[in-house]
Design a protein around this motif. Sequence first.
Motif, short mmCIF file in Angstrom:
data_model
loop_
_atom_site.label_atom_id
_atom_site.label_comp_id
_atom_site.label_asym_id
_atom_site.label_seq_id
_atom_site.Cartn_x
_atom_site.Cartn_y
_atom_site.Cartn_z
N LEU A 273 0.82 -1.21 0.00
CA LEU A 273 0.00 0.00 0.00
C LEU A 273 0.86 1.26 0.00
N THR A 274 2.08 1.15 0.51
CA THR A 274 2.94 2.34 0.60
C THR A 274 3.74 2.60 -0.67
N ASP A 275 3.69 1.65 -1.64
CA ASP A 275 4.44 1.84 -2.89
C ASP A 275 3.66 2.72 -3.84
N ARG A 276 4.36 3.60 -4.52
CA ARG A 276 3.69 4.48 -5.48
C ARG A 276 3.76 3.93 -6.91
N GLY A 277 4.81 3.20 -7.22
CA GLY A 277 4.97 2.67 -8.57
C GLY A 277 4.14 1.42 -8.81
N ALA A 278 4.22 0.92 -10.04
CA ALA A 278 3.49 -0.31 -10.39
C ALA A 278 4.12 -1.50 -9.68
N PRO A 279 3.33 -2.45 -9.17
CA PRO A 279 3.90 -3.61 -8.49
C PRO A 279 4.65 -4.52 -9.46
N ALA A 280 5.69 -5.17 -8.94
CA ALA A 280 6.48 -6.07 -9.77
C ALA A 280 5.91 -7.49 -9.70
N PHE A 281 6.01 -8.21 -10.83
CA PHE A 281 5.53 -9.59 -10.88
C PHE A 281 6.55 -10.49 -10.18
N VAL A 282 6.07 -11.28 -9.18
CA VAL A 282 6.99 -12.16 -8.43
C VAL A 282 6.60 -13.64 -8.58
N GLY A 283 5.62 -13.93 -9.41
CA GLY A 283 5.24 -15.33 -9.63
C GLY A 283 4.65 -15.98 -8.38
N ILE A 284 5.18 -17.17 -8.04
CA ILE A 284 4.62 -17.91 -6.90
C ILE A 284 5.39 -17.64 -5.60
#
Length: 287
Positions: free
Chosen positions: A40-51
């Motif tokens: 919630l505190t990140d401003r940028g787009a979330p990174a894909f981390v898979g499983i």
Amino acid sequence: MKRVLAFKHGMLAPLVALLVLIVGFPLAYALYLSVTDYKLTDRGAPAFVGIDNFVSTLVNSDFWEAFGTTALYVVMAVGVELVLGLAIALALQKQKWAKDLTRSMLLAPMFITPIAVGLTFRFLLNDQIGAIPAMLRSVGIDYDFFGPGRALMTLAAIDAWQWTPFMVLLLLAGLESIPKQPLEAARVDGGSAWYVFRRITLPMLAPVLVIAVLLRALDALKVFEYVFATTRGGPGTETQTIQYFTYQTGIQFFRLGEASSMAFVVLVVVLTLIILTFRRVEKGRAS
């Protein structure tokens, strides 16, 4: 014929679209979050981390501790509700006077929101200002309802206070649907009340019992309001249920990606248990 089918499909289309919008979109979005590192505190787009989130959930000892706490809570709450519900349903089945009034009064706790029930019991059972501990102290009993080793039992008792009427409602309907002939035949043959209950009533009520326990167990598994209103997971982590643990991870610590993966792990475990339960019930019927 084609026009009739087209008309039926056309009538169902708005309902299907509404279900997809209300149920499908949140599920799809939660699944998307569960494979990202979204906070919630990140401003940028979330990174894909898979499983990665699922793996960290499966090896997280705190998660499984909370799951075990929830399972213990469900066993205690539903066990008490089953015993009390069956006893009350058997008593109400024989009641002749003011039957409707008694049943409507009995169902009253179900219409109170769980958060209001939790807040009410928080003040009633508070060790410092609660009315019930004060009454117990006046007769020489000092008992902390939310103390170590007791808090989880207190939460289960609160759940039983509110939801035993639901169990009564289902079991009473099941008792009244049992045919009278086998019961009367057993009594004519000299069977005692306990024999009739154990050998005839209970087996014929078994399908309703399974459904009642399953419904209450699934509902109790979602327990959050009582914990939030009373103990906030304490003392220590004694009452930290899986829903409260997920809430803490996602809302208090802002890790929504991890919280979403936890929710899906719980969903898979619960669905597996439901399928296994129904298969066992079907095997029991077949045999």
